[in-house]
Design a protein around this motif. Sequence first.
Motif, PDB file in Angstrom:
ATOM      1  N   THR A  73      -3.475 -31.241 -10.887  1.00 50.19           N
ATOM      2  CA  THR A  73      -2.444 -30.581 -10.387  1.00 50.19           C
ATOM      3  C   THR A  73      -2.685 -29.116 -10.961  1.00 50.19           C
ATOM      4  O   THR A  73      -2.504 -28.671 -11.419  1.00 50.19           O
ATOM      5  N   HIS A  74      -1.345 -28.447 -10.138  1.00 46.71           N
ATOM      6  CA  HIS A  74      -0.688 -27.525 -10.509  1.00 46.71           C
ATOM      7  C   HIS A  74       0.240 -26.902 -11.077  1.00 46.71           C
ATOM      8  O   HIS A  74       0.448 -28.055 -12.378  1.00 46.71           O
ATOM      9  N   PRO A  75      -0.684 -25.957 -12.104  1.00 46.68           N
ATOM     10  CA  PRO A  75      -0.150 -25.584 -14.115  1.00 46.68           C
ATOM     11  C   PRO A  75       1.332 -25.891 -14.331  1.00 46.68           C
ATOM     12  O   PRO A  75       1.422 -26.442 -15.146  1.00 46.68           O
ATOM     13  N   TYR A  76       2.245 -26.541 -12.664  1.00 45.89           N
ATOM     14  CA  TYR A  76       3.607 -26.085 -13.530  1.00 45.89           C
ATOM     15  C   TYR A  76       4.194 -27.603 -12.949  1.00 45.89           C
ATOM     16  O   TYR A  76       5.646 -28.033 -12.602  1.00 45.89           O
ATOM     17  N   ALA A  77       3.109 -28.853 -12.950  1.00 44.56           N
ATOM     18  CA  ALA A  77       3.491 -29.957 -12.244  1.00 44.56           C
ATOM     19  C   ALA A  77       3.280 -31.051 -13.172  1.00 44.56           C
ATOM     20  O   ALA A  77       3.067 -32.063 -13.716  1.00 44.56           O
ATOM     21  N   ARG A 100      -6.481 -24.227 -13.965  1.00 47.87           N
ATOM     22  CA  ARG A 100      -7.215 -22.700 -14.154  1.00 47.87           C
ATOM     23  C   ARG A 100      -6.182 -22.313 -15.488  1.00 47.87           C
ATOM     24  O   ARG A 100      -4.692 -22.041 -15.472  1.00 47.87           O
ATOM     25  N   PRO A 101      -6.599 -21.594 -15.823  1.00 45.32           N
ATOM     26  CA  PRO A 101      -5.968 -19.838 -16.597  1.00 45.32           C
ATOM     27  C   PRO A 101      -5.316 -19.202 -16.664  1.00 45.32           C
ATOM     28  O   PRO A 101      -4.979 -19.279 -14.998  1.00 45.32           O
ATOM     29  N   PRO A 102      -4.448 -19.583 -17.009  1.00 39.44           N
ATOM     30  CA  PRO A 102      -3.026 -18.191 -16.849  1.00 39.44           C
ATOM     31  C   PRO A 102      -3.740 -16.589 -16.747  1.00 39.44           C
ATOM     32  O   PRO A 102      -4.530 -16.553 -16.530  1.00 39.44           O
ATOM     33  N   ILE A 195       9.121 -12.206  -8.108  1.00 38.73           N
ATOM     34  CA  ILE A 195       9.115 -13.384  -9.328  1.00 38.73           C
ATOM     35  C   ILE A 195       8.246 -14.085  -8.415  1.00 38.73           C
ATOM     36  O   ILE A 195       8.503 -14.255  -7.974  1.00 38.73           O
ATOM     37  N   ALA A 196       7.768 -14.470 -10.207  1.00 40.68           N
ATOM     38  CA  ALA A 196       6.741 -15.212  -9.279  1.00 40.68           C
ATOM     39  C   ALA A 196       6.012 -16.325 -10.171  1.00 40.68           C
ATOM     40  O   ALA A 196       7.073 -16.378 -11.579  1.00 40.68           O
ATOM     41  N   ARG A 197       5.144 -17.668 -10.519  1.00 40.08           N
ATOM     42  CA  ARG A 197       5.035 -18.407 -11.606  1.00 40.08           C
ATOM     43  C   ARG A 197       3.357 -17.870 -11.614  1.00 40.08           C
ATOM     44  O   ARG A 197       2.772 -17.586 -10.690  1.00 40.08           O
ATOM     45  N   ASN A 198       3.226 -17.902 -12.925  1.00 34.70           N
ATOM     46  CA  ASN A 198       1.637 -17.878 -13.440  1.00 34.70           C
ATOM     47  C   ASN A 198       0.672 -18.636 -13.456  1.00 34.70           C
ATOM     48  O   ASN A 198       0.545 -19.586 -14.087  1.00 34.70           O
ATOM     49  N   SER A 199       0.671 -19.049 -11.609  1.00 38.78           N
ATOM     50  CA  SER A 199      -0.204 -19.663 -11.555  1.00 38.78           C
ATOM     51  C   SER A 199      -1.587 -19.869 -11.746  1.00 38.78           C
ATOM     52  O   SER A 199      -2.277 -20.287 -11.824  1.00 38.78           O
ATOM     53  N   GLY A 200      -2.098 -18.532 -12.121  1.00 36.00           N
ATOM     54  CA  GLY A 200      -3.592 -18.249 -12.353  1.00 36.00           C
ATOM     55  C   GLY A 200      -4.272 -18.413 -10.806  1.00 36.00           C
ATOM     56  O   GLY A 200      -4.013 -18.539  -9.921  1.00 36.00           O
ATOM     57  N   GLY A 201      -6.199 -17.613 -11.420  1.00 36.40           N
ATOM     58  CA  GLY A 201      -6.323 -18.107  -9.634  1.00 36.40           C
ATOM     59  C   GLY A 201      -6.618 -16.635  -9.403  1.00 36.40           C
ATOM     60  O   GLY A 201      -6.006 -16.138 -10.262  1.00 36.40           O
ATOM     61  N   THR A 202      -6.810 -17.413  -8.462  1.00 40.32           N
ATOM     62  CA  THR A 202      -7.465 -15.629  -7.339  1.00 40.32           C
ATOM     63  C   THR A 202      -6.685 -15.746  -6.517  1.00 40.32           C
ATOM     64  O   THR A 202      -6.229 -14.899  -5.361  1.00 40.32           O
ATOM     65  N   ALA A 203      -6.358 -17.286  -5.761  1.00 39.91           N
ATOM     66  CA  ALA A 203      -5.486 -16.943  -4.164  1.00 39.91           C
ATOM     67  C   ALA A 203      -4.450 -16.122  -3.757  1.00 39.91           C
ATOM     68  O   ALA A 203      -3.979 -16.300  -2.949  1.00 39.91           O
ATOM     69  N   THR A 204      -3.287 -16.253  -4.976  1.00 42.36           N
ATOM     70  CA  THR A 204      -2.112 -15.569  -5.058  1.00 42.36           C
ATOM     71  C   THR A 204      -2.530 -14.768  -6.033  1.00 42.36           C
ATOM     72  O   THR A 204      -0.363 -14.320  -6.461  1.00 42.36           O
ATOM     73  N   TYR A 205      -3.521 -14.479  -6.659  1.00 43.10           N
ATOM     74  CA  TYR A 205      -3.164 -13.326  -7.541  1.00 43.10           C
ATOM     75  C   TYR A 205      -2.603 -11.520  -6.931  1.00 43.10           C
ATOM     76  O   TYR A 205      -2.363 -10.499  -7.209  1.00 43.10           O
ATOM     77  N   GLY A 206      -2.747 -12.059  -5.128  1.00 39.54           N
ATOM     78  CA  GLY A 206      -2.687 -10.726  -4.844  1.00 39.54           C
ATOM     79  C   GLY A 206      -0.796  -9.974  -5.360  1.00 39.54           C
ATOM     80  O   GLY A 206      -0.973  -8.723  -5.370  1.00 39.54           O
ATOM     81  N   ARG A 222       7.705 -19.194 -17.556  1.00 38.86           N
ATOM     82  CA  ARG A 222       6.619 -18.865 -18.545  1.00 38.86           C
ATOM     83  C   ARG A 222       5.798 -21.009 -18.519  1.00 38.86           C
ATOM     84  O   ARG A 222       6.530 -21.459 -17.477  1.00 38.86           O
ATOM     85  N   ARG A 223       4.878 -21.635 -18.240  1.00 37.03           N
ATOM     86  CA  ARG A 223       3.365 -22.000 -17.748  1.00 37.03           C
ATOM     87  C   ARG A 223       4.485 -24.030 -18.798  1.00 37.03           C
ATOM     88  O   ARG A 223       5.130 -22.637 -20.309  1.00 37.03           O
ATOM     89  N   PRO A 224       5.747 -24.991 -18.144  1.00 35.61           N
ATOM     90  CA  PRO A 224       5.716 -25.431 -18.787  1.00 35.61           C
ATOM     91  C   PRO A 224       4.508 -26.401 -19.767  1.00 35.61           C
ATOM     92  O   PRO A 224       3.316 -26.336 -19.952  1.00 35.61           O
ATOM     93  N   ALA A 225       4.989 -27.158 -20.719  1.00 38.75           N
ATOM     94  CA  ALA A 225       4.072 -28.046 -22.220  1.00 38.75           C
ATOM     95  C   ALA A 225       3.376 -29.043 -21.373  1.00 38.75           C
ATOM     96  O   ALA A 225       4.406 -30.109 -20.277  1.00 38.75           O
ATOM     97  N   LEU A 226       2.224 -29.036 -21.581  1.00 40.82           N
ATOM     98  CA  LEU A 226       1.685 -29.825 -20.936  1.00 40.82           C
ATOM     99  C   LEU A 226       0.761 -30.780 -21.890  1.00 40.82           C
ATOM    100  O   LEU A 226       0.879 -30.696 -23.412  1.00 40.82           O
ATOM    101  N   PRO A 227       1.126 -32.516 -21.351  1.00 40.32           N
ATOM    102  CA  PRO A 227       0.002 -32.884 -22.171  1.00 40.32           C
ATOM    103  C   PRO A 227      -1.715 -32.227 -23.051  1.00 40.32           C
ATOM    104  O   PRO A 227      -1.900 -31.689 -22.028  1.00 40.32           O
ATOM    105  N   THR A 228      -1.514 -33.376 -24.093  1.00 38.94           N
ATOM    106  CA  THR A 228      -2.887 -32.695 -24.696  1.00 38.94           C
ATOM    107  C   THR A 228      -3.647 -33.702 -24.552  1.00 38.94           C
ATOM    108  O   THR A 228      -3.891 -35.106 -25.545  1.00 38.94           O
ATOM    109  N   VAL A 229      -4.527 -33.219 -23.619  1.00 39.37           N
ATOM    110  CA  VAL A 229      -5.419 -34.147 -23.495  1.00 39.37           C
ATOM    111  C   VAL A 229      -7.079 -33.589 -22.875  1.00 39.37           C
ATOM    112  O   VAL A 229      -6.871 -32.833 -22.976  1.00 39.37           O
ATOM    113  N   PRO A 230      -8.474 -34.046 -22.568  1.00 42.98           N
ATOM    114  CA  PRO A 230      -9.650 -33.197 -22.596  1.00 42.98           C
ATOM    115  C   PRO A 230      -9.248 -32.237 -21.103  1.00 42.98           C
ATOM    116  O   PRO A 230      -8.793 -32.702 -20.236  1.00 42.98           O
TER     117      PRO A 230
END
Length: 251
Positions: A73-77, A100-102, A195-206, A222-230
């Motif tokens: 999912t999206h890094p902000y989900a 995807r990395p920020p 104003i944007a989210r730090n989504s990472g990737g190339t699709a919206t980096y323009g 800023r990206r939200p805290a996400l669970p610590t999983v593999p």
Amino acid sequence: MRRILILGGTTEARRLAERLVERADVAVTVSLAGRTTAPAAHAVPVRIGGFGGAEGLGEYLTAERVDALIDATHPYAAIISANAADAAAAMRVPLLALRRPPWMPLPGDRWIEVADAAAAVQALGEASRRVFLALGKREIRTFAQALQHHYLVRSVEPVDPPLAVPHASYVTGRGPFTEADDRALLAAHAIDLVIARNSGGTATYGKIAAARALGLPVILLRRPALPTVPTVETIEDALTWLDHALALRGV
């Protein structure tokens, strides 16, 4: 045949499904939240809609005999990622996050990082500004409390109802967006802040590259805290993990 559930909504989810579709040993389903009425086409069956929280997702994993769960999912989900972690742990289903990395700042970037959309509104200040909003629908609504600004809103689908402000323009589109196109867009609307989210990737980096080229400041949520999983960052690494997880599942 092993059953794989991919929690999708990203380019990475689609590309992972494309890599798996021709494998005879797996049956893949991609789950989408259903926030867009015309999602991008996928190479595998798609399930649309929520599960009913972690408990509902856990019941689905059991009912569908899912052998591996991949959270792409999206890094902000953050909510669905938390539900995935809880459901997978409860049902003892192997879980991988494909994240995807920020983006990282480069020379010339003028970034202001804030916690959320409300903090972005505060960071805008009182003076009227021409603002490019490249956010999700829920986040965009927050800016209705700052009526003095002129907004250019870009979204995948039309914003309905429109933002309750006196000055707003709208463009729709689905990435990828090039730097050249976004630079032209920002210049045509005389934008002075992004104003944007730090989504990472190339699709919206323009837009980030365009803001740098034009010397514009960028307020990044800023990206939200996400669970610590593999977690892995590439599709190749996700495929490697999947083969290993399925091999252990068969022991």
